[in-house]
Write an enzyme that holds these catalytic residues in place. Structure first.
Site, PDB file in Angstrom:
ATOM      1  N   LEU A  33      -2.096  -0.029   5.445  1.00 46.29           N
ATOM      2  CA  LEU A  33      -3.282  -0.494   6.179  1.00 46.29           C
ATOM      3  C   LEU A  33      -3.109  -0.425   7.686  1.00 46.29           C
ATOM      4  O   LEU A  33      -2.019  -0.647   8.213  1.00 46.29           O
ATOM      5  CB  LEU A  33      -3.603  -1.936   5.772  1.00 46.29           C
ATOM      6  CG  LEU A  33      -3.826  -2.176   4.268  1.00 46.29           C
ATOM      7  CD1 LEU A  33      -4.130  -3.653   4.022  1.00 46.29           C
ATOM      8  CD2 LEU A  33      -4.946  -1.299   3.725  1.00 46.29           C
ATOM      9  N   HIS A  37      -8.797   0.289   8.360  1.00 46.79           N
ATOM     10  CA  HIS A  37      -9.084  -0.411   7.100  1.00 46.79           C
ATOM     11  C   HIS A  37      -9.618  -1.821   7.373  1.00 46.79           C
ATOM     12  O   HIS A  37     -10.527  -2.297   6.708  1.00 46.79           O
ATOM     13  CB  HIS A  37      -7.812  -0.558   6.265  1.00 46.79           C
ATOM     14  CG  HIS A  37      -7.211   0.732   5.814  1.00 46.79           C
ATOM     15  ND1 HIS A  37      -6.024   1.217   6.307  1.00 46.79           N
ATOM     16  CD2 HIS A  37      -7.637   1.638   4.906  1.00 46.79           C
ATOM     17  CE1 HIS A  37      -5.736   2.361   5.725  1.00 46.79           C
ATOM     18  NE2 HIS A  37      -6.689   2.655   4.870  1.00 46.79           N
ATOM     19  N   GLN A 146     -16.107   6.421   7.869  1.00 48.65           N
ATOM     20  CA  GLN A 146     -16.744   7.692   8.274  1.00 48.65           C
ATOM     21  C   GLN A 146     -15.683   8.725   8.684  1.00 48.65           C
ATOM     22  O   GLN A 146     -15.959   9.914   8.742  1.00 48.65           O
ATOM     23  CB  GLN A 146     -17.728   7.407   9.413  1.00 48.65           C
ATOM     24  CG  GLN A 146     -18.379   8.605  10.051  1.00 48.65           C
ATOM     25  CD  GLN A 146     -19.306   9.361   9.094  1.00 48.65           C
ATOM     26  OE1 GLN A 146     -19.637   8.890   8.005  1.00 48.65           O
ATOM     27  NE2 GLN A 146     -19.710  10.561   9.492  1.00 48.65           N
ATOM     28  N   LYS A 147     -14.449   8.265   8.947  1.00 52.99           N
ATOM     29  CA  LYS A 147     -13.356   9.194   9.261  1.00 52.99           C
ATOM     30  C   LYS A 147     -13.261  10.269   8.176  1.00 52.99           C
ATOM     31  O   LYS A 147     -13.030  11.439   8.460  1.00 52.99           O
ATOM     32  CB  LYS A 147     -12.036   8.427   9.354  1.00 52.99           C
ATOM     33  CG  LYS A 147     -10.819   9.314   9.433  1.00 52.99           C
ATOM     34  CD  LYS A 147      -9.549   8.510   9.578  1.00 52.99           C
ATOM     35  CE  LYS A 147      -9.093   7.866   8.299  1.00 52.99           C
ATOM     36  NZ  LYS A 147      -8.688   8.815   7.234  1.00 52.99           N
ATOM     37  N   GLN A 151     -15.598  12.855   2.142  1.00 55.65           N
ATOM     38  CA  GLN A 151     -15.433  11.928   1.021  1.00 55.65           C
ATOM     39  C   GLN A 151     -16.677  11.036   0.892  1.00 55.65           C
ATOM     40  O   GLN A 151     -17.178  10.804  -0.199  1.00 55.65           O
ATOM     41  CB  GLN A 151     -14.172  11.088   1.250  1.00 55.65           C
ATOM     42  CG  GLN A 151     -13.986   9.977   0.257  1.00 55.65           C
ATOM     43  CD  GLN A 151     -12.621   9.315   0.376  1.00 55.65           C
ATOM     44  OE1 GLN A 151     -11.647   9.827  -0.144  1.00 55.65           O
ATOM     45  NE2 GLN A 151     -12.533   8.183   1.042  1.00 55.65           N
ATOM     46  N   ARG A 185      -1.850   8.735   7.410  1.00 55.48           N
ATOM     47  CA  ARG A 185      -1.013   9.941   7.487  1.00 55.48           C
ATOM     48  C   ARG A 185      -0.625  10.303   8.921  1.00 55.48           C
ATOM     49  O   ARG A 185       0.337  11.034   9.117  1.00 55.48           O
ATOM     50  CB  ARG A 185      -1.729  11.123   6.840  1.00 55.48           C
ATOM     51  CG  ARG A 185      -1.702  11.054   5.327  1.00 55.48           C
ATOM     52  CD  ARG A 185      -2.098  12.379   4.749  1.00 55.48           C
ATOM     53  NE  ARG A 185      -1.912  12.420   3.330  1.00 55.48           N
ATOM     54  CZ  ARG A 185      -2.894  12.321   2.430  1.00 55.48           C
ATOM     55  NH1 ARG A 185      -4.134  12.166   2.825  1.00 55.48           N
ATOM     56  NH2 ARG A 185      -2.626  12.393   1.145  1.00 55.48           N
TER      57      ARG A 185
HETATM   58  O1  PAF Z   1      -9.904   7.044   1.259  1.00 55.03           O
HETATM   59  C1  PAF Z   1      -8.991   6.684   0.499  1.00 55.03           C
HETATM   60  O2  PAF Z   1      -8.095   5.940   0.881  1.00 55.03           O
HETATM   61  C2  PAF Z   1      -8.982   7.183  -0.934  1.00 55.03           C
HETATM   62  O3  PAF Z   1      -9.442   8.485  -1.027  1.00 55.03           O
HETATM   63  C3  PAF Z   1      -9.750   6.265  -1.911  1.00 55.03           C
HETATM   64  C4  PAF Z   1     -11.224   6.212  -1.567  1.00 55.03           C
HETATM   65  C5  PAF Z   1      -9.159   4.864  -1.840  1.00 55.03           C
HETATM   66  C6  PAF Z   1      -9.608   6.773  -3.331  1.00 55.03           C
HETATM   67  O4  PAF Z   1      -8.290   6.817  -3.743  1.00 55.03           O
END
Ligand code: PAF
Length: 221
Positions: A33, A37, A146-147, A151, A185
């Site tokens: 985190l 987050h 939004q980063k 996704q 990362r």
């Molecule tokens: O964004 C992430 O951390 C992951 O892709 C998620 C949404 C938790 C799914 O594993």
């Protein structure tokens, strides 16, 4: 903060909360985190006082040559940060898939182009695990950063197509002082890599200012 590791217990707790008239917000994460987050948690807390954060490093969204094994897992620090941010339920399952699981959820338009073209199976892993989390946590709101704009698009489409009774909230990108998006990362970056990432980020900003598509960062830059 309640710590839950069993999927069945999570689902029981969610159904109990719903029966009691509570609204639930879910912040799905893979841990490690950071302030990004925590900003999702703060956004969730504006809607409801029940905020479930999941921490699960989802194997199905990593390619064979990606960093599943070495993905950072600072468990104690994550617990501390989640508690301090106001998470009420921390759901950290050891496993979410049956050993012989054979059911997938797959979005087939957005997830095929852009990043999906270079990471076969990645978005299918994401939509599948997010659907599992939705089933277990029964959220009214699900908060994503939004980063990871691609996704967000894929999950939004899944919610729409499958008529899921969930509202998705997109939280703005949180950046460090130099302007780089916070990302678990980005911890891997060497000083040299950091300089390159910053240059990329600056170039993208310049391109956006010249009329490119805004806010479409995909890999934490
Ligand atoms: O964004 C992430 O951390 C992951 O892709 C998620 C949404 C938790 C799914 O594993």
């Amino acid at each position: 903060m309640k710590l839950i590791s069993s999927p069945r217990e999570m689902q029981r707790e969610a159904l109990r909360l719903k029966r009691g008239g509570k609204k639930i917000a879910l912040v799905p994460t893979m841990g490690a985190l950071h302030e990004g987050h925590l900003s999702l948690v703060r956004l969730a807390r504006r809607r409801t006082d029940v905020v479930v954060m999941s921490i699960y490093v989802n194997p199905t969204q990593f390619g064979p040559k990606e960093d599943f094994q070495r993905y950072p897992r600072p468990w104690k620090e994550d617990c501390r940060l989640a508690r301090e941010a106001g998470v009420t339920h921390l759901f950290a399952p050891r496993e979410l898939y049956a050993a012989d699981a054979s059911t997938w959820v797959e979005e087939t338009t957005f997830s095929q182009g852009r990043c999906g073209a270079f990471r076969p199976g990645h978005f299918r892993g994401v939509t599948t695990v997010v659907m599992i989390l939705f089933q277990l946590v029964q959220p009214d709101w699900a908060v994503f950063g939004q980063k990871d704009a691609q996704q967000c698009d894929v999950i939004e489409r899944m919610i729409r197509d499958l008529h899921l009774p969930i509202k998705m909230l997109r939280a703005p990108i949180v950046r460090n002082r130099q302007g780089l998006a916070l990302s678990s990362r980005n911890r891997y970056l060497s000083p040299e890599g950091l300089k390159t990432a910053l240059k990329l980020s600056e170039s993208l900003k310049r391109a956006a200012a010249r009329g490119g598509e805004r806010g479409r960062s995909c890999c934490g830059i």
